[in-house]
Design a protein around this motif. Structure first.
Motif, mmCIF file in Angstrom:
data_model
loop_
_atom_site.group_PDB
_atom_site.id
_atom_site.type_symbol
_atom_site.label_atom_id
_atom_site.label_comp_id
_atom_site.label_asym_id
_atom_site.label_seq_id
_atom_site.Cartn_x
_atom_site.Cartn_y
_atom_site.Cartn_z
ATOM 1 N N UNK A 122 1.011 -1.509 0.219
ATOM 2 C CA UNK A 122 0.011 0.074 -0.465
ATOM 3 C C UNK A 122 0.721 1.057 -0.164
ATOM 4 N N UNK A 123 1.925 1.478 0.681
ATOM 5 C CA UNK A 123 2.999 2.657 0.331
ATOM 6 C C UNK A 123 3.333 3.049 -0.350
ATOM 7 N N UNK A 124 3.876 1.415 -0.809
ATOM 8 C CA UNK A 124 4.790 1.573 -2.083
ATOM 9 C C UNK A 124 3.474 2.130 -3.411
ATOM 10 N N UNK A 125 2.517 1.966 -3.006
ATOM 11 C CA UNK A 125 1.493 1.846 -4.273
ATOM 12 C C UNK A 125 1.380 3.684 -3.980
ATOM 13 N N UNK A 126 0.984 4.323 -2.805
ATOM 14 C CA UNK A 126 1.276 5.769 -2.323
ATOM 15 C C UNK A 126 2.394 6.654 -3.279
ATOM 16 N N UNK A 163 5.085 9.293 -8.420
ATOM 17 C CA UNK A 163 6.385 9.380 -9.653
ATOM 18 C C UNK A 163 5.039 9.682 -10.904
ATOM 19 N N UNK A 164 4.356 8.303 -10.687
ATOM 20 C CA UNK A 164 3.325 8.558 -11.830
ATOM 21 C C UNK A 164 2.025 9.037 -11.980
ATOM 22 N N UNK A 165 1.847 10.803 -11.442
ATOM 23 C CA UNK A 165 0.809 11.089 -11.265
ATOM 24 C C UNK A 165 -0.525 10.350 -11.915
ATOM 25 N N UNK A 166 -1.525 10.140 -11.922
ATOM 26 C CA UNK A 166 -2.560 9.159 -12.387
ATOM 27 C C UNK A 166 -2.961 10.514 -13.635
ATOM 28 N N UNK A 191 10.970 0.423 -1.977
ATOM 29 C CA UNK A 191 10.705 0.507 -0.313
ATOM 30 C C UNK A 191 10.423 2.159 0.388
ATOM 31 N N UNK A 192 12.044 2.577 -0.297
ATOM 32 C CA UNK A 192 12.622 3.743 0.239
ATOM 33 C C UNK A 192 12.622 4.772 -0.552
ATOM 34 N N UNK A 193 10.633 4.891 -0.075
ATOM 35 C CA UNK A 193 10.335 6.570 -0.738
ATOM 36 C C UNK A 193 10.072 6.924 -1.798
ATOM 37 N N UNK A 194 10.045 8.161 -2.103
ATOM 38 C CA UNK A 194 10.265 8.256 -3.393
ATOM 39 C C UNK A 194 11.245 8.086 -4.495
ATOM 40 N N UNK A 195 12.472 8.344 -3.371
ATOM 41 C CA UNK A 195 13.740 8.384 -4.004
ATOM 42 C C UNK A 195 14.070 7.183 -4.620
ATOM 43 N N UNK A 196 13.576 5.560 -4.296
ATOM 44 C CA UNK A 196 13.548 4.689 -3.548
ATOM 45 C C UNK A 196 12.960 4.129 -5.297
ATOM 46 N N UNK A 197 12.073 4.456 -5.398
ATOM 47 C CA UNK A 197 11.021 3.907 -6.849
ATOM 48 C C UNK A 197 11.375 4.901 -8.117
ATOM 49 N N UNK A 198 11.892 6.092 -8.317
ATOM 50 C CA UNK A 198 12.107 6.719 -8.944
ATOM 51 C C UNK A 198 13.720 6.087 -9.514
ATOM 52 N N UNK A 199 14.378 5.769 -9.090
ATOM 53 C CA UNK A 199 15.022 4.920 -8.854
ATOM 54 C C UNK A 199 14.783 3.233 -9.866
ATOM 55 N N UNK A 209 11.429 4.915 -12.063
ATOM 56 C CA UNK A 209 11.169 6.306 -12.469
ATOM 57 C C UNK A 209 12.640 6.066 -13.857
ATOM 58 N N UNK A 210 13.566 5.677 -13.871
ATOM 59 C CA UNK A 210 14.460 5.725 -15.037
ATOM 60 C C UNK A 210 13.675 4.456 -16.374
ATOM 61 N N UNK A 211 12.929 3.774 -15.789
ATOM 62 C CA UNK A 211 13.073 2.615 -16.683
ATOM 63 C C UNK A 211 12.000 2.820 -18.334
#
Length: 485
Positions: free
Chosen positions: A338-342, A347-350, A396-404, A407-409
């Motif tokens: 749930x936290x990851x989806x938030x 990262x990707x505003x729906x 799971x490490x917040x915006x920076x983690x999801x971005x890496x 986000x870059x993919x």
């Protein structure tokens, strides 16, 4: 080769022996099962052991062959199936505790096609909750570990599949891909895969209670993760066999007439502002040189904007997820997912409402741009990720983690939004501070030309070698090293 080493064989080499009668299907399957029992306790890649029924099926295949029944192209090949796809009589849990008792009433098309070709399912592989992470962990079955070491994520969502096949558990591993879920595990583990294009492999889960959203239907595909490109050429023709349960399947054969003259490859190192790691840079150079030596014409040129296409497509997908799946994730997901989806939604505003309908229409614009470009450049060689593969739980490490992680993919999920095929193949074994780590590149291809992407992957593999070989040496050496507490 001794019976205990049969698991090392590629599917291509294995079927040459099983179909001729020089090797029984039972021996082929038993060797992979023995390997599974040896290495899986440390990896947790296979979360449902199907040894008993696999050996029974292998014996039936041997009996049928002895009676003169023609063998299939995958006769006796041990395979694994991801737990988010229906296999009759087994749970399609999708890594979710609340779904652990959802028993499939029938086989999904890909399972039926594999078994019709003679393959033998030896186990079912792990996936993250809802199969929506680039890492593989869930409260139901736990974490899957990368056979290269626990400092590298096994990838996701087909992380169990990638870890299993590279560790020698089966010659072929089923997976699927809505934004990179075949290619992330291939890159993490040093495997080879091709994400099929839209409509190529029939798909449907008989256990599902409602049809998937339109973007999920058009972006998600079924496929295989393998140790060699040749095994994709062997197995993909069986996967694409028609099934009436998928009304939008495209009944086209594998491959087409060869193109005249050298095939032009668009080559790019563009990473859209993300730092290109020196090891990825070297991997791209090696892949380019391999293709040049193989007779391809490689031209450094910018393809249409993958960043705008990819980010737009993933934001649209998040809009569909927000509308159709968020309530299920809230009701049945762990705090982690749930936290990851938030953070995904940050990262990707729906894209929702009218704008979502407009973006689904604009998808044709992006696809047309790429189709016109690929008239001149039927293949596009690019990074898969700009950096070496990340560590476990990075997302799971917040915006920076999801971005890496995601986000870059953009080269990954852009191909899903476009519906184009894309292979992912290792082009370098990097010597990094934590140890050796494979670096994969991506090769996108014209629509319906998965075979061309696999041909190019084979050319790169012929230069670099199969990553399973140094991996198995490392696993053997690690097994001889006393574990410290």
């Amino acid at each position: 080769m001794t019976k205990s080493d049969i698991w090392r064989l590629s599917a291509t080499d294995l079927t040459a022996l099983t179909r001729s009668g020089d090797l029984s299907a039972e021996d082929a399957v038993q060797s992979s099962i023995d390997r599974m029992h040896q290495v899986n306790p440390d990896l947790n890649a296979v979360v449902e052991d199907l040894s008993t029924e696999a050996l029974e099926r292998a014996r039936r295949l041997d009996e049928a062959r002895a009676q003169g029944v023609p063998t299939g192209p995958l006769h006796g090949v041990p395979v694994t199936i991801k737990i988010n796809v229906d296999q009759k009589g087994h749970a399609t849990s999708n890594g979710v505790v609340a779904l652990k008792d959802v028993i499939a009433p029938d086989d999904a098309p890909i399972v039926r096609n594999l078994q019709n070709a003679g393959a033998v399912v030896i186990g079912r592989t792990n996936t993250p909750e809802f199969s929506f992470r680039a890492d593989t962990d869930n409260p139901l079955h736990g974490r899957t570990h990368n056979p290269w070491g626990r400092h590298i994520s096994a990838g996701g969502s087909s992380g169990g599949a990638g870890a299993a096949v590279m560790a020698g558990i089966g010659a072929l591993a089923h997976g699927n891909d809505i934004g990179g879920s075949l290619r992330f595990p291939a890159a993490a583990n040093g495997a080879v895969t091709v994400k099929p294009g839209l409509g190529r492999v029939p798909a449907w889960n008989p256990s599902q209670r409602a049809e998937r959203g339109l973007l999920a239907q058009s972006m998600s595909v079924q496929g295989l993760i393998t140790r060699s490109a040749a095994d994709l050429h062997l197995s993909m023709p069986s996967l694409i066999a028609a099934d009436p349960r998928d009304p939008f399947h495209v009944p086209m054969p594998w491959g087409a007439e060869p193109m005249d003259g050298p095939i032009k490859v668009a080559f790019t190192k563009e990473t859209f502002g993300y730092a290109l790691h020196p090891e990825v840079d070297k991997a791209l150079d090696t892949a380019r040189e391999a293709l040049l030596d193989a007779g391809y014409q490689v031209v450094e040129v910018s393809p249409p904007d993958a960043f705008d296409c990819g980010r737009s497509g993933y934001r649209a997908l998040m809009g569909e997820v927000l509308t159709l799946l968020k309530s299920d994730i809230e009701a049945a997901g762990s705090d982690t997912i749930r936290d990851i989806f938030e953070v995904y939604f940050q990262e990707f505003p729906p894209i929702t409402g009218t704008e979502l309908i407009q973006m689904m229409a604009k998808r044709t614009h992006f696809a047309r741009e790429w189709a016109m470009f690929m008239q001149d450049y039927p293949l596009v060689l690019s990074p898969f990720l700009p950096q070496p593969f990340f560590g476990p739980d990075r997302d799971t490490e917040g915006a920076e983690g999801v971005h890496e992680v995601l986000g870059c993919a953009v080269y990954s999920y852009a191909m899903n939004f476009l519906g184009l095929p894309a292979a992912c193949v290792p082009a370098r074994l990097a010597d990094l501070p934590n140890g050796p780590q494979p670096i994969n590149v991506q090769i996108a291809a014209q629509r319906l030309r998965e075979d061309m992407a696999v041909d190019a992957a084979a050319a790169i593999e012929s230069r670099v070698g199969q990553m399973c070989l140094p991996l198995w040496d490392k696993m053997h050496a690690d097994s001889l090293t006393p574990k410290t507490k």
